[in-house]
Design a protein around this motif. Structure first.
Motif, PDB file in Angstrom:
ATOM      1  N   THR A 102     -10.888   8.105   3.577  1.00 44.09           N
ATOM      2  CA  THR A 102     -10.208   7.524   2.270  1.00 44.09           C
ATOM      3  C   THR A 102     -10.677   7.684   0.890  1.00 44.09           C
ATOM      4  N   GLY A 109     -12.987   4.758   6.114  1.00 46.97           N
ATOM      5  CA  GLY A 109     -13.391   4.345   4.785  1.00 46.97           C
ATOM      6  C   GLY A 109     -13.948   5.758   4.039  1.00 46.97           C
ATOM      7  N   GLU A 135     -11.356  -0.588  -5.194  1.00 48.30           N
ATOM      8  CA  GLU A 135     -11.990  -0.556  -3.846  1.00 48.30           C
ATOM      9  C   GLU A 135     -13.452  -0.539  -3.537  1.00 48.30           C
ATOM     10  N   THR A 156       1.013  -1.262   0.030  1.00 50.59           N
ATOM     11  CA  THR A 156      -0.036   0.005   0.122  1.00 50.59           C
ATOM     12  C   THR A 156       0.905   1.277   0.001  1.00 50.59           C
TER      13      THR A 156
END
Length: 270
Positions: free
Chosen positions: A244, A241, A129, A92
């Motif tokens: 992000t 989340g 994602e 990552t």
């Protein structure tokens, strides 16, 4: 026969000089505005991607530290032995650093190719994602069954050579969450072929306490305990989340806006 005299035509009017001056001034004004917008977005995007790149450096550093100090810490899956916390952080961090670097160079150089590459890479990651999240919610039951089956299979590697990461991970989880086994403490009976559990399952830790009676062991299943803990902290997971996703959307917006401004500046100032 006498030739006819040509018909009289009024002389063509020439545009006054002031007209060309006004047009030139307008084009200059447009060029100046496009340049100012470009410079503003340029430095905003550069700062954004610099922070993005520094974040990737931090993630990579933590991953390397875990790999060096903890081995393959948090490797619980026997089917995916490389799927450890350290490896995930390293991969990552590397991707974030590469994307941030491309964005920084594309912004500072005002390079359309790099800006478009940054946009496409970030868009692909965002879509991947999103796809993973959707598939997770659609196939939750199947994922649950597969995960439990895989974790039980991984119990047989506990304490064996070359599986220090899996051993440490199970010991930490059972100690911190006060649980034992995947679905029950009896999962360990199949591993040891006797009525025994790891010492990390004991209510009070002591050497070989896993050989004592079941009354001295944790009874809660680890899979359900960790699942309940995640549900209780679902708000924190959701905020993480969402943050992000917002960072990625912001990056996409910056990249496409600057790309359009570069094209506009090239058009007006050509």
């Amino acid at each position: 026969m006498r030739s006819r005299a040509p018909a009289w035509r009024p002389p063509a009017r020439r545009a006054p000089a002031c007209f060309f001056v006004k047009v030139g001034a307008l084009e200059l004004k447009r060029c100046s505005m496009a340049h100012n917008c470009l410079q503003c977005i340029k430095y905003l995007m550069f700062v954004f991607n610099l922070l993005f790149w520094l974040g990737g450096c931090g993630i990579l550093g933590v991953g390397i530290w875990l790999a060096v100090t903890q081995g393959n810490f948090a490797t619980l899956s026997s089917s995916f032995p490389s799927l450890s916390a350290a490896n995930l952080l390293i991969v990552t961090g590397t991707f974030v650093m590469i994307i941030g670097f491309v964005g920084c160079i594309g912004a500072i150089k005002e390079n359309k190719c790099l800006l478009l590459s940054f946009f496409i890479m970030l868009l692909i990651i965002f879509l991947l994602e999103l796809t993973v999240v959707i598939l997770f919610f659609v196939y939750t039951d199947k994922i649950d069954k597969y995960a439990q089956r895989d974790l039980k299979k991984g119990l047989h590697l506990y304490g064996t050579d070359g599986n220090i990461g899996l051993t440490n991970a199970w010991s930490i989880i059972q100690t911190d969450f006060r649980c034992c086994g995947v679905s029950n403490y009896t999962d360990w009976f199949e591993v040891y072929n006797t009525t025994r559990v790891p010492d990390s399952c004991c209510l009070e830790f002591s050497e070989n306490c896993g050989l004592h009676s079941p009354g001295t062991w944790w009874k809660a299943p680890c899979y359900e305990t960790v699942k309940i803990w995640l549900q209780e902290n679902l708000l924190a997971v959701g905020i993480f989340g969402l943050c992000t996703a917002l960072v990625q959307i912001l990056g996409l917006t910056f990249a496409m806006t600057m790309y359009c401004q570069v094209v506009k500046a090239d058009t007006y100032c050509a």
